[in-house]
Design a protein around this motif. Structure first.
Motif, PDB file in Angstrom:
ATOM      1  N   HIS A   1      -9.508  35.284  15.889  1.00 45.86           N
ATOM      2  CA  HIS A   1      -9.362  36.295  14.845  1.00 45.86           C
ATOM      3  C   HIS A   1      -8.150  36.033  13.962  1.00 45.86           C
ATOM      4  O   HIS A   1      -8.177  36.312  12.751  1.00 45.86           O
ATOM      5  N   LYS A   2      -7.096  35.502  14.547  1.00 45.30           N
ATOM      6  CA  LYS A   2      -5.894  35.209  13.760  1.00 45.30           C
ATOM      7  C   LYS A   2      -6.209  34.221  12.637  1.00 45.30           C
ATOM      8  O   LYS A   2      -5.711  34.362  11.507  1.00 45.30           O
TER       9      LYS A   2
ATOM     10  N   LYS B   1      -8.076  36.028   9.911  1.00 42.91           N
ATOM     11  CA  LYS B   1      -7.139  36.839   9.129  1.00 42.91           C
ATOM     12  C   LYS B   1      -6.346  35.972   8.147  1.00 42.91           C
ATOM     13  O   LYS B   1      -6.184  36.331   6.972  1.00 42.91           O
TER      14      LYS B   1
ATOM     15  N   CYS C   1     -10.627  42.845   6.110  1.00 45.62           N
ATOM     16  CA  CYS C   1     -10.329  42.151   7.360  1.00 45.62           C
ATOM     17  C   CYS C   1      -9.378  42.970   8.233  1.00 45.62           C
ATOM     18  O   CYS C   1      -9.623  43.161   9.415  1.00 45.62           O
ATOM     19  N   GLU C   2      -8.287  43.457   7.632  1.00 44.13           N
ATOM     20  CA  GLU C   2      -7.211  44.072   8.417  1.00 44.13           C
ATOM     21  C   GLU C   2      -7.186  45.593   8.388  1.00 44.13           C
ATOM     22  O   GLU C   2      -6.435  46.217   9.139  1.00 44.13           O
TER      23      GLU C   2
END
Length: 462
Positions: free
Chosen positions: A81-82, A85, A277-278
């Motif tokens: 996921h990082k 992001k 996304c965040e």
């Protein structure tokens, strides 16, 4: 919420002489050029080269990386996921932005789990009260964009379909004006059915309660923004407190329209890439960056000594603070987390109950971004499966002496006979071209007055 201002509707571009709403003709040679985002004028038209122009080689590499992620979305979200992001922070490639937004929001899974739902809603007449209000708002949504310029054109018809469908999907909530620009931005990147499901996800997961009667959720978030500003920029916070400038007066349109009516278009797209996304923390960060940039020093405050002057300043943010490179850098740099927002949310909720009593709107808990949404509602591999746009038979090798081509038989057929070539979206072919043509063209079909491609065809829309 203050009503969104009227725009100057533009007529159809189909004829050589364009007719404006008052019937006057204009010389096509003097018409404004269409920018790379589809704008023909207005404040959001792109002029000249951006500092963020990406070399074509880099863009192709990013597209390949995004295609790889989209083809194994559940694995990437669970284990990397990082990386997802970071790639959203760099900016999603324009050719894949619509599909990426559909996956980030969970709209793809929601659509597959509710197949046929949009068509059912689309075929219903809708509540006349809401339909009338929506129709009166259509021409105000990005009137200088090619897609929405023509009154009654395909863009406006799709916008009506999506917003009407939402009022039928959530009759207790109905329609709020700020949903129109959100839906319009989505329609610039995807067909109507996909835009509907992404709108549903934004309203229910990212910004729950924002569009309900009373606007209690947006008022709460205004107080959260104000409290976070005390930490991020004490100077700006003291100034707003001194002049009793309530957050609802300056941040309502920012948050409810996800800055789509505030920022230059290049910045809007980058903010949306990160926001979807965040989660909502990106909207808070953008708001904090703008407030700190405009009101963050005594020198800057010399120009706004009163409430009126401060409001005027916040209505006309200086361009350098909204520029794509500056804004994205500051958004990433500023330290405001989901925990900070939730902690302040609970504090403001206690104060609200003390002064106003219980909330009238019982909205579901807010999801902080794509990872939280996927963890709460994990889609199946089937829901995330890519659907081919066109399937064509691969050319079979000619038989010789009455013998079959080489290949083991499977259920009476050879492997070659069973083989199909599934084309990737960018490889969709024009059936009118000869098979030997080395440059397949995109093929796009518009159905009578359903105004957009079906979801099964959405890849060709990119």
């Amino acid at each position: 919420m203050a009503r969104i201002g009227h725009g100057n509707g533009l007529a159809s571009r189909d004829s050589k002489e364009k007719l404006t709403d008052d019937g006057r003709g204009s010389d096509p040679e003097t018409e404004a050029q269409v920018d790379k985002y589809g704008f023909t004028g207005g404040a959001q038209q792109h002029h000249g080269q951006s500092a963020e122009e990406i070399p074509i080689e880099v863009l192709r590499q990013r597209e390949a990386k995004w295609l790889e992620m989209l083809n194994s979305w559940d694995k990437w979200m669970a284990k990397k996921h990082k990386t997802v992001k970071e790639r959203c922070q760099k900016g999603i490639p324009p050719s894949l932005r619509g599909r990426a937004w559909l996956y980030l929001t969970g709209g793809k899974g929601r659509r597959e789990q509710n197949q046929g739902r949009f068509q059912v809603l689309d075929n219903q007449p809708g509540d006349p009260k809401w339909v009338d209000i929506i129709e009166r708002d259509l021409h105000r949504q990005f009137p200088f964009h090619e897609m929405f310029a023509a009154r009654g054109g395909h863009g406006q018809q799709d916008l009506l379909r999506v917003l009407k469908a939402y009022t039928l999907h959530r009759p207790e909530e109905g329609y709020c004006q700020a949903q129109a620009p959100i839906a319009a931005v989505l329609l610039m990147h995807m067909p109507a059915e996909d835009a509907f499901w992404v709108l549903v996800q934004i309203c229910e997961k990212y910004l729950p309660g924002y569009y309900s009667t009373g606007l209690e959720a947006i008022q709460l978030d205004g107080e959260i923004l104000y409290a976070l500003l005390r930490r991020v920029s004490p100077v700006a916070h003291r100034h707003l407190k001194k002049h009793k400038l309530e957050p609802i007066l300056y941040m309502t349109e920012w948050f409810m329209c996800a800055f789509s009516r505030t920022l230059p278009w290049a910045s809007v797209l980058r903010v949306w890439d990160m926001f979807l996304c965040e989660g909502v923390k990106i909207l808070f960060r953008v708001g904090l960056v703008l407030l700190r940039s405009m009101l963050g020093s005594q020198e800057k405050l010399k120009a706004c000594q009163g409430l009126y002057e401060t409001m005027e300043l916040l209505r006309a943010i200086q361009p350098q603070y909204m520029q794509e490179t500056f804004l994205v850098h500051k958004i990433i740099e500023i330290v405001v987390s989901e925990k900070d927002i939730e902690k302040e949310h609970h504090a403001q909720l206690r104060r609200w109950k003390e002064t106003h009593g219980d909330l009238n709107c019982k909205s579901p808990p807010r999801m902080h971004g794509a990872k939280a949404i996927m963890a709460a509602e994990p889609p199946s591999r089937q829901d995330l499966r890519q659907r081919p746009t066109i399937i064509v038979d691969s050319p079979l090798a000619p038989e010789t002496d009455g013998k079959r081509p080489e290949g083991a038989k499977e259920n009476g057929k050879t492997k070659l006979e069973k083989q199909k070539t599934i084309l990737a979206p960018q490889e969709t072919v024009n059936p009118d071209l000869p098979p030997s043509d080395p440059s397949p063209l995109k093929h796009m079909t518009i159905q009578e007055s359903k105004e957009s491609l079906s979801s099964a065809e959405h890849d060709t829309y990119l």
